[in-house]
Every structure is written in C-alpha cells, then in structure tokens.
Design a protein around this motif. Structure first.
Motif, PDB file in Angstrom:
ATOM      1  N   LEU A  80      60.252  53.866  38.056  1.00  0.00           N
ATOM      2  CA  LEU A  80      59.162  53.063  38.597  1.00  0.00           C
ATOM      3  C   LEU A  80      57.839  53.680  38.240  1.00  0.00           C
ATOM      4  O   LEU A  80      57.734  54.859  37.937  1.00  0.00           O
ATOM      5  CB  LEU A  80      59.284  52.864  40.113  1.00  0.00           C
ATOM      6  CG  LEU A  80      59.000  54.007  41.075  1.00  0.00           C
ATOM      7  CD1 LEU A  80      57.515  54.157  41.386  1.00  0.00           C
ATOM      8  CD2 LEU A  80      59.738  53.755  42.376  1.00  0.00           C
ATOM      9  N   THR A  81      56.824  52.844  38.230  1.00  0.00           N
ATOM     10  CA  THR A  81      55.462  53.299  38.017  1.00  0.00           C
ATOM     11  C   THR A  81      54.630  52.832  39.201  1.00  0.00           C
ATOM     12  O   THR A  81      54.932  51.815  39.822  1.00  0.00           O
ATOM     13  CB  THR A  81      54.889  52.782  36.680  1.00  0.00           C
ATOM     14  OG1 THR A  81      53.656  53.447  36.416  1.00  0.00           O
ATOM     15  CG2 THR A  81      54.662  51.293  36.684  1.00  0.00           C
ATOM     16  N   GLY A  82      53.616  53.590  39.537  1.00  0.00           N
ATOM     17  CA  GLY A  82      52.784  53.237  40.677  1.00  0.00           C
ATOM     18  C   GLY A  82      51.309  53.388  40.371  1.00  0.00           C
ATOM     19  O   GLY A  82      50.915  54.190  39.517  1.00  0.00           O
ATOM     20  N   ILE A  83      50.515  52.596  41.086  1.00  0.00           N
ATOM     21  CA  ILE A  83      49.060  52.645  40.952  1.00  0.00           C
ATOM     22  C   ILE A  83      48.472  52.742  42.351  1.00  0.00           C
ATOM     23  O   ILE A  83      48.811  51.942  43.230  1.00  0.00           O
ATOM     24  CB  ILE A  83      48.521  51.392  40.231  1.00  0.00           C
ATOM     25  CG1 ILE A  83      49.138  51.287  38.838  1.00  0.00           C
ATOM     26  CG2 ILE A  83      46.990  51.416  40.167  1.00  0.00           C
ATOM     27  CD1 ILE A  83      48.879  49.964  38.145  1.00  0.00           C
ATOM     28  N   ASP A  84      47.607  53.733  42.568  1.00  0.00           N
ATOM     29  CA  ASP A  84      46.931  53.933  43.842  1.00  0.00           C
ATOM     30  C   ASP A  84      45.562  53.261  43.790  1.00  0.00           C
ATOM     31  O   ASP A  84      44.817  53.446  42.828  1.00  0.00           O
ATOM     32  CB  ASP A  84      46.717  55.419  44.118  1.00  0.00           C
ATOM     33  CG  ASP A  84      48.010  56.227  44.134  1.00  0.00           C
ATOM     34  OD1 ASP A  84      49.073  55.649  44.406  1.00  0.00           O
ATOM     35  OD2 ASP A  84      47.936  57.445  43.886  1.00  0.00           O
ATOM     36  N   ILE A  85      45.248  52.532  44.862  1.00  0.00           N
ATOM     37  CA  ILE A  85      43.966  51.829  44.937  1.00  0.00           C
ATOM     38  C   ILE A  85      43.327  52.109  46.286  1.00  0.00           C
ATOM     39  O   ILE A  85      44.003  52.061  47.321  1.00  0.00           O
ATOM     40  CB  ILE A  85      44.165  50.307  44.759  1.00  0.00           C
ATOM     41  CG1 ILE A  85      44.719  50.007  43.370  1.00  0.00           C
ATOM     42  CG2 ILE A  85      42.851  49.546  45.013  1.00  0.00           C
ATOM     43  CD1 ILE A  85      45.157  48.577  43.165  1.00  0.00           C
ATOM     44  N   GLU A  86      42.045  52.408  46.284  1.00  0.00           N
ATOM     45  CA  GLU A  86      41.255  52.473  47.507  1.00  0.00           C
ATOM     46  C   GLU A  86      40.522  51.140  47.622  1.00  0.00           C
ATOM     47  O   GLU A  86      39.705  50.799  46.768  1.00  0.00           O
ATOM     48  CB  GLU A  86      40.260  53.633  47.466  1.00  0.00           C
ATOM     49  CG  GLU A  86      40.907  54.993  47.550  1.00  0.00           C
ATOM     50  CD  GLU A  86      41.640  55.239  48.869  1.00  0.00           C
ATOM     51  OE1 GLU A  86      41.175  54.743  49.922  1.00  0.00           O
ATOM     52  OE2 GLU A  86      42.667  55.934  48.840  1.00  0.00           O
ATOM     53  N   ALA A  87      40.869  50.376  48.654  1.00  0.00           N
ATOM     54  CA  ALA A  87      40.359  49.015  48.810  1.00  0.00           C
ATOM     55  C   ALA A  87      39.257  48.973  49.850  1.00  0.00           C
ATOM     56  O   ALA A  87      39.463  49.377  50.996  1.00  0.00           O
ATOM     57  CB  ALA A  87      41.497  48.085  49.225  1.00  0.00           C
ATOM     58  N   ASP A  88      38.089  48.484  49.463  1.00  0.00           N
ATOM     59  CA  ASP A  88      37.016  48.234  50.418  1.00  0.00           C
ATOM     60  C   ASP A  88      37.308  46.967  51.216  1.00  0.00           C
ATOM     61  O   ASP A  88      36.882  46.837  52.355  1.00  0.00           O
ATOM     62  CB  ASP A  88      35.671  48.075  49.695  1.00  0.00           C
ATOM     63  CG  ASP A  88      35.278  49.339  48.945  1.00  0.00           C
ATOM     64  OD1 ASP A  88      35.711  50.440  49.332  1.00  0.00           O
ATOM     65  OD2 ASP A  88      34.540  49.215  47.945  1.00  0.00           O
ATOM     66  N   ASP A  89      38.019  46.028  50.607  1.00  0.00           N
ATOM     67  CA  ASP A  89      38.387  44.754  51.219  1.00  0.00           C
ATOM     68  C   ASP A  89      39.883  44.559  50.986  1.00  0.00           C
ATOM     69  O   ASP A  89      40.307  44.138  49.911  1.00  0.00           O
ATOM     70  CB  ASP A  89      37.566  43.636  50.563  1.00  0.00           C
ATOM     71  CG  ASP A  89      37.951  42.238  51.010  1.00  0.00           C
ATOM     72  OD1 ASP A  89      38.972  42.063  51.703  1.00  0.00           O
ATOM     73  OD2 ASP A  89      37.225  41.297  50.640  1.00  0.00           O
ATOM     74  N   LEU A  90      40.692  44.891  51.984  1.00  0.00           N
ATOM     75  CA  LEU A  90      42.148  44.862  51.828  1.00  0.00           C
ATOM     76  C   LEU A  90      42.650  43.485  51.420  1.00  0.00           C
ATOM     77  O   LEU A  90      43.409  43.352  50.466  1.00  0.00           O
ATOM     78  CB  LEU A  90      42.828  45.317  53.120  1.00  0.00           C
ATOM     79  CG  LEU A  90      44.354  45.313  53.111  1.00  0.00           C
ATOM     80  CD1 LEU A  90      44.913  46.190  52.009  1.00  0.00           C
ATOM     81  CD2 LEU A  90      44.886  45.716  54.473  1.00  0.00           C
ATOM     82  N   ASP A  91      42.241  42.439  52.120  1.00  0.00           N
ATOM     83  CA  ASP A  91      42.715  41.094  51.783  1.00  0.00           C
ATOM     84  C   ASP A  91      42.229  40.663  50.400  1.00  0.00           C
ATOM     85  O   ASP A  91      42.962  40.007  49.654  1.00  0.00           O
ATOM     86  CB  ASP A  91      42.280  40.084  52.842  1.00  0.00           C
ATOM     87  CG  ASP A  91      43.008  40.286  54.164  1.00  0.00           C
ATOM     88  OD1 ASP A  91      44.131  40.844  54.161  1.00  0.00           O
ATOM     89  OD2 ASP A  91      42.451  39.902  55.211  1.00  0.00           O
ATOM     90  N   GLY A  92      41.018  41.030  50.052  1.00  0.00           N
ATOM     91  CA  GLY A  92      40.498  40.704  48.727  1.00  0.00           C
ATOM     92  C   GLY A  92      41.278  41.386  47.617  1.00  0.00           C
ATOM     93  O   GLY A  92      41.585  40.775  46.588  1.00  0.00           O
ATOM     94  N   VAL A  93      41.617  42.659  47.817  1.00  0.00           N
ATOM     95  CA  VAL A  93      42.392  43.394  46.819  1.00  0.00           C
ATOM     96  C   VAL A  93      43.798  42.811  46.705  1.00  0.00           C
ATOM     97  O   VAL A  93      44.303  42.603  45.606  1.00  0.00           O
ATOM     98  CB  VAL A  93      42.435  44.907  47.147  1.00  0.00           C
ATOM     99  CG1 VAL A  93      43.474  45.628  46.300  1.00  0.00           C
ATOM    100  CG2 VAL A  93      41.068  45.525  46.942  1.00  0.00           C
ATOM    101  N   ARG A  94      44.423  42.513  47.824  1.00  0.00           N
ATOM    102  CA  ARG A  94      45.759  41.920  47.790  1.00  0.00           C
ATOM    103  C   ARG A  94      45.743  40.596  47.035  1.00  0.00           C
ATOM    104  O   ARG A  94      46.600  40.340  46.194  1.00  0.00           O
ATOM    105  CB  ARG A  94      46.286  41.715  49.203  1.00  0.00           C
ATOM    106  CG  ARG A  94      46.659  43.005  49.902  1.00  0.00           C
ATOM    107  CD  ARG A  94      47.105  42.775  51.339  1.00  0.00           C
ATOM    108  NE  ARG A  94      48.115  41.749  51.412  1.00  0.00           N
ATOM    109  CZ  ARG A  94      48.154  40.797  52.361  1.00  0.00           C
ATOM    110  NH1 ARG A  94      47.229  40.736  53.302  1.00  0.00           N
ATOM    111  NH2 ARG A  94      49.127  39.901  52.362  1.00  0.00           N
TER     112      ARG A  94
END
Length: 145
Positions: A80-94
């Motif tokens: 598997l591969t993974g990407i870490d994201i810091e989201a200022d707007d959780l719903d927007g990023v999703r």
C-alpha cells in the motif's frame, strides 16, 4: 528540504501554519497496490497538492509505503501507499479527494481516513463509487491515528 527537492529540484514549499492560527485535521489517503515512492509523488502527491493550494484547503504533509512480510527468498513487495494531508477544511478536502482520486488512477478500495470528534471514519472507493463516513479500525501505519 525534502529528498525529492534535492534530487529533482522540486518539492513542497508550503509551510505549516503558525501555532494557534488555524486548526487543521489530519487526513490519510490509503491506496492498495504497488506504487513506488517517486510514482506516488508525481502521480498523486503533486496533483493533490496543486488542487489543495488552488482551493486553499490544506497541504500534503508526507507520504509513505508499506511492504509485505518477506517471502521465503526474503523479497518484499509494496502492498500500500499512503499520503498524509493537513486539512484546513476537512469536508472540502474530502470532497476534493473523492472527485480527484479516481481520475488520477486510484484503485478500488482506496480509503480517505479522518477523525471527527474522536470517531475514526473513512470514505472508501468501490467499483460503484464512494461510500462515505464508514467507521474504521485501521490506523495510520506510522502514527496510530
């Protein structure tokens, strides 16, 4: 400076927000399959980072791969591969990830993992589309999040 920037002269130039300025949410994209680190960067991280910046939603903060247990010859494969994201707007990023990932070639069973009020949730890509807000038990491979 990231190792990719050292090698290729390109990297993430987004600094995390200063303490106290903005609360962010950790989002982890988990994709099954053998995607090499450089491929992950160019196929997924760069386009995601570009769209996050364009919409002012957050930034890619890292990525990694998980390998299988060694076989009888000692060989391993990436599972598997993974990407870490810091989201200022959780719903927007999703929402952005759900629209962007299939077009980038993310495989079925890709998961967007996040936490809301201490509840671990995921959006999961199926052959029919996304299933949203599923409870999850999987943890980030490196941080138990």
């Amino acid at each position: 400076m990231s190792w990719l920037k050292k090698i290729f002269g390109k990297g993430h130039d987004v600094a995390p927000p200063l303490d106290g300025e903005l609360e962010t949410h950790f989002v982890y994209v988990r994709m099954p399959g053998d995607v090499q680190p450089v491929e992950r960067h160019y196929l997924f991280e760069d386009p995601i980072e570009e769209q996050l910046k364009l919409r002012n939603l957050g930034y890619v903060s890292g990525g990694g791969t998980m390998q299988s247990a060694p076989d009888e010859n000692g060989a391993t494969t990436i599972i598997l591969t993974g990407i870490d994201i810091e989201a200022d707007d959780l719903d927007g990023v999703r929402g952005l990830l759900r629209s962007l990932l299939p077009g980038l070639g993310a495989p079925v069973e890709t998961q967007i993992e996040y936490t809301v009020d201490d509840t671990r949730l995921q959006d999961r890509l199926t052959a029919e589309g996304w299933i949203e807000n599923e409870p999850r038990t999987d943890l980030h491979p490196g941080f138990d999040l």
